[in-house]
Design an enzyme around this catalytic site. Structure first.
Site, PDB file in Angstrom:
ATOM      1  N   ASP A 575       0.840  -1.185   0.000  1.00 28.06           N
ATOM      2  CA  ASP A 575       0.000   0.000   0.000  1.00 28.06           C
ATOM      3  C   ASP A 575       0.886   1.248   0.000  1.00 28.06           C
ATOM      4  O   ASP A 575       2.113   1.158   0.175  1.00 28.06           O
ATOM      5  CB  ASP A 575      -0.886  -0.042   1.252  1.00 28.06           C
ATOM      6  CG  ASP A 575      -2.039   0.952   1.219  1.00 28.06           C
ATOM      7  OD1 ASP A 575      -2.292   1.530   0.152  1.00 28.06           O
ATOM      8  OD2 ASP A 575      -2.677   1.134   2.268  1.00 28.06           O
ATOM      9  N   GLU A 578       2.770   5.172  -3.980  1.00 24.12           N
ATOM     10  CA  GLU A 578       2.839   6.133  -5.093  1.00 24.12           C
ATOM     11  C   GLU A 578       4.202   6.825  -5.223  1.00 24.12           C
ATOM     12  O   GLU A 578       4.501   7.250  -6.349  1.00 24.12           O
ATOM     13  CB  GLU A 578       1.726   7.177  -4.943  1.00 24.12           C
ATOM     14  CG  GLU A 578       0.326   6.625  -5.095  1.00 24.12           C
ATOM     15  CD  GLU A 578      -0.142   5.849  -3.864  1.00 24.12           C
ATOM     16  OE1 GLU A 578      -0.931   4.907  -4.028  1.00 24.12           O
ATOM     17  OE2 GLU A 578       0.313   6.161  -2.748  1.00 24.12           O
TER      18      GLU A 578
END
Length: 990
Positions: A575, A578
């Site tokens: 997770d 980015e």
């Protein structure tokens, strides 16, 4: 052929003809006197992979097994790793490639009318008093566009001239062919610049990679520019009969077109002008052949088919929940597909990883703007949309084959907070009869939200409980974030030393500041070895591994394997990759992510501060707004290729991709089984290693509706293992919403109920009605898991979609191109859920085929939209005539269901025929396809009403008696009474 017949005996009594068998098992046996064939049971068949024996049965009579020796296992096909160029083997029997030529075409230049939709905007900032003067100074045309009432049409008033006009900036001066690649040298004749320094020299390169794949590339001949380091499997045999033609024009200025040879369709036409090739601004605009346009992501949009009125849509990976349309979210997929007027299709990949905007407009047209890199296009031509997806995934890499258990239902939430609550939730769902294969653990299982350490106080006994769950058929998936706690020693001195961080320092694995920027930075943002420190979930600062480096990948794999020694997880969920960093360019004070306690320099909280330069604040930013918002600084340094440094500015959108392959490998090495990894941030090629979920959605009907569009997007992106958080991550769903969402989620490939911290529980057993609805929907899913598994096999080896847009199968029906609220599993199952509050009916479009409902009743609906009653416990599930769907008995998990009889659901078409196939393996071994440890079978049925066939009696769930006989691999079925229903044939084993 010999191997084919050896495996044929396994299915002969059930009327299944094996068309392909790659089980690599050399079973030797002889028939008894008077026997026609002998059935080897499926269960035993796969046990013999380990036991080297096979139990064969015929009508309940056991036949002694015969010994066999499995052949040598071939090596698994290697996947290219980060920074490694793919290897390609050229078949010497292929026809000679057609030579590339240097040539120029000519055509009559079109005239641009005053209100032409094809204008390319030359002024993207706000209105200023002297805009007309500034527009002309940029070398652009000032031409107001108004309606009869004087209002603006919305078209740009300041626009670039057409490429067919003079003075647009590019002119070809020469062309050279080397290695069958045409390279046109272009000069830039513009005297002005749009946003930054123009390229010194431009090379336009045309490379015919194959008959259906074309590469067109613009790069700077005078300077080295960043190019994407993601390896592609490019065909190298050239094109003997290319189905495309690149037409190059040079009068009065340069532009090009890509044309499909077989039909003359113009797929890409840059005569609109607007070419800009500068250091930090690249722009190209093209006409498109139709409005049937799909792709680009990751962003939320209402319909699967892209709107021509959405405006500019930013693309920049960001920790941004998909709560609004046409924003930039977690992943980065610069790929689109167009279906042409004759139903042929093509896809276009722009291999670029810099910040980007795309804008579709009436015409239709497409404008692309990038803030770095080069323009590197791959055109993929196909016979239809599904064919394009297969070819595209052949280029970027085919999707991984998930373990069988990963197709089961999964429970998760952020906020169990203790092992006691975890047990309670699992037990109550088990008591309610909810099937469950996976339990996922979010960051609350971690000690101080630190990777690789579980909380031994709140989750005391977790190691033993995970092993207990596995014995009962429930696997465990744990979350890992890339950010590594850098302040554990000072924040938690009573805990054992947090060695994952210090080992990373010793091995120098973290992203660094550029040396020139260090002097500008607050010391709180600088870590060991000059590393960049940001703020994520741990209660101190965090460092970020540079997964492009071999040493970081090795360190990560080692840490995952160390954790497995204390917690026997089965899969991994990566997770925040980015990568996310909270409060960048703020002081952090008073913000939600602040934690108590001193940080170095007597800070109570911190936000990462970025230097001031052209990478952090590029001259054009468009709708991205801020590159560093919620992430790390664009000017940070990474190693994008061995020995080559790049700025995060260039590789930001690859961070999740760079973490995916080493996590996939770490999972496999740690568990010794087939890996299972879910990633939030993705890029083309990520599907080889990971699946994806659609992020932190909300508990709303709109989010439920969007989840179908997102599933369809990611299937054409080559990531078919996809789903959304069932019942929503943020906020709290109503009972009705959660019930309907559980129905839809039963047909997500990744079926997981997950919600956020501090919200009420929403697992199915929270409400009795939701529990009943969920059981009914999941029993359908579990019955059809052999079919879903077979679809993933086809995605893995051939690149097919799993969740399939309706127009992929029914391309001649115009209405299907606008369908966003129903979908197919493969080519054989139509799913039409209720997606609106309070509705107990919905309109279902039935394409031009024979259809049966889930209970096997033949429907009269065909090529029409029909209102179908769907009370709260019903979802529309329909079998397509002409298909045979492999199925199985259900269970509370796949450990149970895989022991149940296999079934084959036969739905006949207009010709009273049906066909299908099945893929089967042990469900968890590594690379079963590459190693040959699997079985495939194809089945065909023809119903004859005028012919009696002697043969075997088959048990039918429709209560009818049938006889069948097999000849030349075709099974003929004869029923004593007319057949009005789909029927199920069961294959039993003991």
């Amino acid at each position: 052929m010999e191997k084919l017949w050896k495996v044929l005996v396994i299915f002969a009594l059930c009327g299944i003809a094996i068309s392909e068998a790659r089980s690599a098992l050399d079973l030797q046996r002889s028939l008894k006197d008077g026997e026609t064939e002998v059935t080897c049971t499926l269960d035993a068949f796969f046990l013999r992979v380990k036991q080297s024996t096979c139990t064969c049965e015929c009508d309940g009579t056991s036949v002694p097994p015969t010994a066999f020796t499995p052949p040598a296992t071939p090596p698994a096909t290697p996947r290219p790793t980060i920074g490694q160029d793919p290897t390609t083997t050229v078949d010497p029997t292929l026809p000679t490639a057609q030579p590339v030529t240097c040539s120029f075409n000519s055509e009559t230049p079109p005239v641009i009318p005053g209100d032409d939709q094809d204008r390319v905007d030359c002024w993207t900032t706000g209105w200023v008093w002297n805009i007309e003067t500034l527009c002309r100074e940029k070398g652009c045309i000032w031409s107001p566009s108004t309606n009869p009432d004087g209002s603006s049409t919305g078209l740009p008033w300041c626009h670039y001239p057409l490429a067919t006009s003079t003075g647009t900036g590019l002119k070809a001066t020469s062309c050279l062919i080397t290695d069958n690649v045409a390279r046109y040298q272009l000069t830039n004749t513009r005297s002005t610049q749009a946003y930054s320094r123009p390229w010194g020299g431009v090379v336009f390169q045309v490379e015919q990679l194959g008959n259906h794949i074309l590469r067109v590339k613009f790069h700077d001949s005078t300077a080295s520019r960043y190019e994407v380091p993601v390896p592609l499997t490019r065909p190298r045999d050239g094109a003997a009969h290319p189905d495309y033609e690149v037409q190059v024009f040079n009068e009065p200025s340069f532009y090009f077109k890509v044309v499909r040879r077989s039909t003359g369709a113009v797929l890409f036409d840059t005569s609109l002008g607007g070419f800009v090739l500068e250091d930090q601004f690249l722009q190209i605009k093209t006409r498109l052949p139709t409005e049937r346009i799909y792709g680009f992501g990751e962003n939320r949009h209402r319909t699967f088919k892209r709107s021509l009125s959405a405006g500019a849509v930013p693309m920049w990976a960001k920790d941004e929940p998909p709560s609004y349309e046409n924003g930039n979210h977690y992943g980065f997929h610069p790929y689109y597909m167009v279906v042409e007027n004759d139903t042929k299709a093509h896809g276009v990949l722009l291999l670029n990883s810099n910040g980007m905007e795309h804008r579709f407009a009436p015409g239709p047209t497409l404008t692309l703007k990038n803030i770095g890199g080069i323009l590197d296009f791959y055109f993929i031509l196909g016979d239809n949309a599904e064919d394009v997806t297969q070819k595209y995934t052949g280029l970027i890499g085919r999707s991984f084959l998930p373990p069988y258990w990963a197709l089961g239902f999964q429970l998760s939430r952020w906020g169990y907070n203790s092992i006691g609550k975890l047990r309670q939730i699992i037990n109550r769902n088990r008591a309610a009869g909810i099937p469950q294969d996976v339990q996922t653990l979010d960051i609350d299982y971690m000690r101080h939200r630190q990777n690789f350490v579980y909380d031994w106080e709140q989750f005391n006994g977790l190691e033993g409980y995970v092993e207990e769950l596995k014995r009962g058929g429930i696997r465990t998936v744990i979350i890992l974030d890339p950010a590594i706690h850098a302040d554990a020693a000072t924040k938690h001195p009573a805990d054992p030393p947090y060695r994952p961080y210090t080992r990373g320092v010793e091995q120098d694995v973290y992203i660094k500041w550029a040396p020139n920027d260090v002097g500008q930075m607050d010391a709180i943002n600088i870590g060991a070895n000059g590393s960049l420190l940001g703020k994520v979930w741990p209660d101190g600062r965090a460092a970020f591994p540079d997964f492009f480096t071999r040493k970081a990948r090795t360190w990560w794999i080692d840490e995952v394997r160390r954790q497995y020694q204390t917690l026997k997880f089965d899969g991994l969920w990566i997770d925040m990759n980015e990568p996310a960093s909270f409060g960048t360019n703020t002081d952090g004070q008073g913000q939600w992510f602040c934690t108590s306690g001193d940080l170095p320099g007597h800070h109570d909280c911190m936000g990462l501060k970025c230097p001031v330069n052209s990478l952090e604040r590029p001259p054009y930013i468009g709708r991205i707004n801020s590159l560093s918002d919620k992430t790390i600084c664009a000017s940070a340094l990474q190693e994008c290729r061995p020995g080559q440094s790049c700025n995060h500015y260039d590789v930001h959108n690859l961070y999740g991709w760079s973490q995916s392959e080493p996590t996939h490998r770490a999972n496999q090495l740690a568990t010794g089984s087939r890996p299972f990894v879910i990633s939030r941030s993705t890029y083309p090629g990520s599907g080889q290693y990971v699946g994806h979920w659609l992020g932190d959605n909300g508990a709303s009907w709109g989010d439920l509706q969007y989840s179908i569009v997102g599933m369809l997007d990611f299937n054409i992106f080559g990531i078919p293992y996809i789903g959304a958080d069932i019942c929503g991550f943020f906020n709290e769903p109503s009972e009705e919403l959660c019930a309907r969402w559980q129905q839809v989620g039963a047909f997500y490939p990744y079926s997981r109920n997950h919600n956020g911290n501090h919200f009420r529980d929403q697992d199915p057993a929270e409400w009795p009605v939701v529990a009943d609805v969920t059981k009914k929907a999941l029993n359908i899913r579990y019955r059809l898991l052999p079919y879903l598994y077979t679809l993933f096999y086809h995605a893995h080896v051939a690149g097919n979609t799993v969740v399939r847009p309706v127009h992929h199968e029914f391309a001649t029906e115009a209405v299907t191109y606008d369908i966003s609220d129903q979908f197919l599993w493969g080519d054989g199952l139509l799913i039409a859920p209720v997606l609106h509050q309070g509705h107990t009916t919905r309109n279902v479009y039935f394409p031009d085929a024979v259809w049966y409902n889930y209970n096997g009743q033949k429907l009269a609906h065909r090529k029409q939209s029909v209102s179908i009653p769907m009370p709260l416990d019903e979802i529309g599930v329909y079998y397509r005539g002409g298909r045979i769907i492999p199925a199985q008995g259900t269970g509370l998990n796949t450990l149970e269901s895989r022991r149940k009889p296999l079934q084959f659901i036969v739905a006949l078409d207009d010709n009273q025929a049906a066909s299908g196939d099945i893929y089967w393996d042990d469900g968890e071994s590594i690379d079963p396809v590459q190693r040959g440890n699997y079985l495939t079978a194809s089945t065909r049925f023809f119903l004859h009403s005028d012919q009696r066939s002697a043969g075997f009696t088959v048990l039918m769930d429709a209560g009818q008696v049938a006889t069948l006989s097999t000849s030349n691999g075709v099974t003929i079925v004869k029923f004593d009474t007319p057949l009005q229903r789909a029927f199920t044939m069961r294959l039993y084993w003991r």
